[in-house]
Design a protein around this motif. Structure first.
Motif, PDB file in Angstrom:
ATOM      1  N   GLY A  41     -27.588 -12.889 -34.991  1.00  9.01           N
ATOM      2  CA  GLY A  41     -27.493 -12.200 -36.276  1.00  9.01           C
ATOM      3  C   GLY A  41     -28.714 -12.345 -37.156  1.00  9.01           C
ATOM      4  N   ARG A  42     -29.640 -13.206 -36.812  1.00  7.84           N
ATOM      5  CA  ARG A  42     -30.835 -13.444 -37.621  1.00  7.84           C
ATOM      6  C   ARG A  42     -31.967 -12.528 -37.163  1.00  7.84           C
ATOM      7  NH1 ARG A  42     -31.615 -18.143 -36.116  1.00  7.84           N
ATOM      8  NH2 ARG A  42     -30.741 -19.430 -37.800  1.00  7.84           N
ATOM      9  N   VAL A  43     -32.409 -11.649 -38.056  1.00 12.02           N
ATOM     10  CA  VAL A  43     -33.590 -10.829 -37.790  1.00 12.02           C
ATOM     11  C   VAL A  43     -34.838 -11.659 -38.090  1.00 12.02           C
ATOM     12  CG1 VAL A  43     -34.785  -8.665 -38.348  1.00 12.02           C
ATOM     13  CG2 VAL A  43     -32.275  -8.762 -38.394  1.00 12.02           C
ATOM     14  N   GLU A  44     -34.795 -12.326 -39.224  1.00 11.51           N
ATOM     15  CA  GLU A  44     -35.775 -13.325 -39.654  1.00 11.51           C
ATOM     16  C   GLU A  44     -35.111 -14.096 -40.776  1.00 11.51           C
ATOM     17  OE1 GLU A  44     -38.361 -10.940 -42.984  1.00 11.51           O
ATOM     18  OE2 GLU A  44     -38.912 -10.624 -40.881  1.00 11.51           O
ATOM     19  N   VAL A  76     -30.546  -3.368 -34.274  1.00 12.59           N
ATOM     20  CA  VAL A  76     -31.648  -4.143 -34.829  1.00 12.59           C
ATOM     21  C   VAL A  76     -31.797  -5.415 -33.995  1.00 12.59           C
ATOM     22  CG1 VAL A  76     -32.429  -5.485 -36.815  1.00 12.59           C
ATOM     23  CG2 VAL A  76     -31.393  -3.228 -37.164  1.00 12.59           C
ATOM     24  N   PRO A  77     -32.971  -5.681 -33.428  1.00 11.81           N
ATOM     25  CA  PRO A  77     -33.151  -6.916 -32.645  1.00 11.81           C
ATOM     26  C   PRO A  77     -32.882  -8.148 -33.512  1.00 11.81           C
ATOM     27  CG  PRO A  77     -34.970  -5.390 -32.259  1.00 11.81           C
ATOM     28  CD  PRO A  77     -34.178  -4.831 -33.409  1.00 11.81           C
ATOM     29  N   GLU A 113     -20.626 -15.582 -36.794  1.00  4.72           N
ATOM     30  CA  GLU A 113     -21.868 -16.006 -36.147  1.00  4.72           C
ATOM     31  C   GLU A 113     -23.072 -15.738 -37.056  1.00  4.72           C
ATOM     32  OE1 GLU A 113     -23.724 -15.299 -31.795  1.00  4.72           O
ATOM     33  OE2 GLU A 113     -23.701 -13.509 -33.081  1.00  4.72           O
ATOM     34  N   THR A 114     -23.110 -14.544 -37.659  1.00  5.68           N
ATOM     35  CA  THR A 114     -24.233 -14.191 -38.528  1.00  5.68           C
ATOM     36  C   THR A 114     -24.311 -15.106 -39.739  1.00  5.68           C
ATOM     37  OG1 THR A 114     -24.226 -11.868 -37.832  1.00  5.68           O
ATOM     38  CG2 THR A 114     -25.161 -12.359 -40.001  1.00  5.68           C
ATOM     39  N   VAL A 115     -23.167 -15.365 -40.363  1.00  2.00           N
ATOM     40  CA  VAL A 115     -23.157 -16.214 -41.559  1.00  2.00           C
ATOM     41  C   VAL A 115     -23.575 -17.636 -41.217  1.00  2.00           C
ATOM     42  CG1 VAL A 115     -21.637 -17.242 -43.306  1.00  2.00           C
ATOM     43  CG2 VAL A 115     -21.537 -14.784 -42.843  1.00  2.00           C
ATOM     44  N   GLU A 116     -23.183 -18.116 -40.053  1.00  4.79           N
ATOM     45  CA  GLU A 116     -23.626 -19.455 -39.642  1.00  4.79           C
ATOM     46  C   GLU A 116     -25.147 -19.512 -39.536  1.00  4.79           C
ATOM     47  OE1 GLU A 116     -21.957 -22.511 -39.073  1.00  4.79           O
ATOM     48  OE2 GLU A 116     -20.584 -21.340 -40.330  1.00  4.79           O
ATOM     49  N   SER A 117     -25.777 -18.453 -39.027  1.00  3.20           N
ATOM     50  CA  SER A 117     -27.242 -18.420 -38.963  1.00  3.20           C
ATOM     51  C   SER A 117     -27.852 -18.423 -40.359  1.00  3.20           C
ATOM     52  CB  SER A 117     -27.704 -17.177 -38.186  1.00  3.20           C
ATOM     53  OG  SER A 117     -27.313 -17.242 -36.832  1.00  3.20           O
TER      54      SER A 117
END
Length: 549
Positions: free
Chosen positions: A446-449, A441-442, A475-479
């Protein structure tokens, strides 16, 4: 008496932070942390305090005097890392948390996928006060590949589930198991019930060989084969005919090595594990005496890790041989990553050369690691009868990528079973964009939107180890937290449970108790329930008086 890391570990940094003299590396923030095959203890500076063993959730560390014969090579492996990576700074490490300032009020997050990536994401979120996490999974059981992908003869690796049990016991954590997103619950449903959704759905399918005969019976995905012997509900009723003397595995990653070990293992030894009963019955009558693993490229590009190769070389009743090694192993040095080059570039060729020098023992089953060989055609009419292969040579592109080119010289291997093990591939996620080329998933960090995020293999592709998911989840949770702090997340519009009939933590614990009790009666760690109906019955069975406490 230095302590030693004895296998690929979870790399969650517990041991690093516990060490009073900072002798375990790579540490958080250093190159290789979360992506290297394992962590390493420096034997020159270890003070024998044992703090690392207390902190390690998977029992990967041992004093060197307690090493078994098969574990002795890890002593040299740990020391060799520091010869190439000195880590001169020996100041004790103190990591002080610096939590991001969050708005007042609760943050509700849905995590889709109860495997390592999803549970590490939940753990990262629950470190902040006021956060509630609901973990959804299609299966009635959590842990993903840690439950259904680890080989049954690697019970020590499955001890990472101890860490997962700690995560799921935190306040604010909730399971909704047996729920398929896109069928039982939609993406829109999750967004209405939560501030944000993190997809950690992994990579559930496999890559194809793209050669003639691949659809014949006896041509099997290693992904499906592993799921079969581990009792995954999707594959538990499969039948695999093992009436051939030779099996061929295309690929030489850790999964390929797992499959080869299981196919050549003593069924009586497997009977003491939690292998599927159906698979065990098939292996008891198996005629397989040889498993050949094909690698298109050379040993430096092999995807297996050094700890797994060491485990293979330590097998007592199976010969492991090597074919197709380059004449000059030192010339075959272009490994896949910088971390690999820094730690194990010299180890794989040396270990493989030692294996190649061994003299086979007459009558033993054997595993053959064959390099510079590529499949070209699966031969058969009603089922697989043989595999045609070609020799390859290595060529380096301008960007440094090492590729295999066929020479045109072919040979045929008689076999009735061909297993492809050339990598996993993710499926599109309903409601999210999908890159067909990378099968991910682009995203950006980690943020898609804002409100939608990804972690694990659906984010980065099927790479790394269990510990890699921790760094990835962070990293994803930070976003996600950045978006929450900036007011970019939409508050839930409904407090209603979107999956009221799903299984929760107590139901999962009931399944776990039932499987362990059945295993205890047979002298096994557990007897895995392999069909959905049995899992739901165990989940909702009334507690025995002893279990009620």
């Amino acid at each position: 008496m230095p302590y030693v890391v004895t296998r690929s570990c979870c790399a969650d940094a517990s041991c690093v932070l516990a060490c009073p003299v900072n002798c375990i590396h790579p540490a958080p923030g250093e190159p290789g942390f979360g992506t290297t095959e394992m962590l390493y203890v420096d034997p020159r500076t270890c003070v024998d305090c044992g703090a690392c063993t207390t902190a390690c959730p998977v029992d990967a560390l041992k004093p060197h005097t307690a090493l078994g014969e098969a574990e002795l090579p890890f002593l040299e492996l740990n020391a060799a890392y520091y010869e190439r990576n000195p880590h001169e700074d020996r100041a004790p490490m103190h990591v002080l948390p610096r939590p991001r300032a969050l708005p007042a009020g609760e943050l509700s997050v849905a995590v889709v996928g109860a495997g390592p990536a999803g549970l590490f994401a939940a753990d990262e979120l629950l470190r902040r006060p006021g956060v509630r996490v609901t973990v959804y999974d299609r299966l009635p059981t959590p842990y993903g590949l840690a439950r259904a992908g680890v080989a049954p003869d690697h019970q020590d690796t499955r001890q990472v589930t101890r860490l997962f049990r700690t995560i799921e016991s935190q306040p604010g954590f909730r399971y909704r198991l047996g729920v398929e997103i896109g069928t039982d619950v939609t993406h829109a449903d999750l967004l209405r019930a939560h501030h944000a959704v993190v997809y950690a759905v992994g990579a559930a399918t496999d890559k194809r060989l793209g050669i003639e005969g691949e659809e014949l019976p006896g041509s099997v995905s290693a992904t499906d084969f592993v799921a079969w012997y581990n009792g995954h509900p999707d594959r538990a009723d499969d039948d695999h005919v093992l009436d051939t003397e030779r099996a061929v595995v295309v690929g030489n990653g850790n999964v390929a090595l797992d499959v080869a070990r299981i196919l050549t293992a003593d069924p009586e030894a497997l009977a003491r594990t939690d292998i599927s009963d159906r698979a065990l019955a098939a292996l008891r009558t198996s005629r397989i005496r040889e498993v050949v693993l094909l690698g298109r490229r050379g040993p430096a590009q092999a995807a297996f890790t050094v700890p797994e190769l060491l485990a293979l070389s330590a097998l007592q009743d199976v010969d492991v041989t090597v074919e197709g090694l380059p004449g000059d192993l030192s010339a075959d040095s272009a490994g896949p990553t910088a971390a690999e080059a820094a730690t194990h570039a010299a180890e794989k060729p040396r270990l493989l050369a030692d294996l190649a020098a061994r003299t086979p023992v007459e009558g033993r089953r054997r595993i053959v690691l064959r390099f510079l060989t590529s499949p070209t055609r699966i031969v058969g009419t009603d089922r697989v009868h043989a595999l045609e292969v070609t020799a390859t040579t290595l060529h380096t592109d301008d960007d440094g990528t090492v590729r295999a080119r066929p020479t045109g010289a072919t040979r045929t291997l008689d076999t009735g079973l061909v297993l492809r093990s050339i990598g996993y591939r993710a499926r599109p996620v309903p409601g999210l964009p999908f890159d067909e080329d990378t099968a991910t998933v682009p995203h950006e960090a980690g943020r898609v939107e804002p409100g939608v995020y990804v972690a694990g293999w659906i984010k980065r592709g099927p790479t790394g180890f269990i510990g890699t998911n921790k760094t990835c989840a962070h990293e994803t949770v930070e976003s996600l937290l950045e978006d929450f702090a900036a007011g970019r997340l939409t508050p839930p519009v409904s407090a209603a449970d979107v999956a009221p009939d799903a299984l929760g933590l107590e139901e999962w614990r009931a399944i776990d108790r039932a499987e362990r009790a059945a295993g205890e009666a047979q002298g096994r760690p557990r007897v895995t329930l392999t069909d959905t109906a049995s899992l739901f019955r165990a989940a909702r069975a009334p507690l025995a008086p002893a279990d009620r406490g």
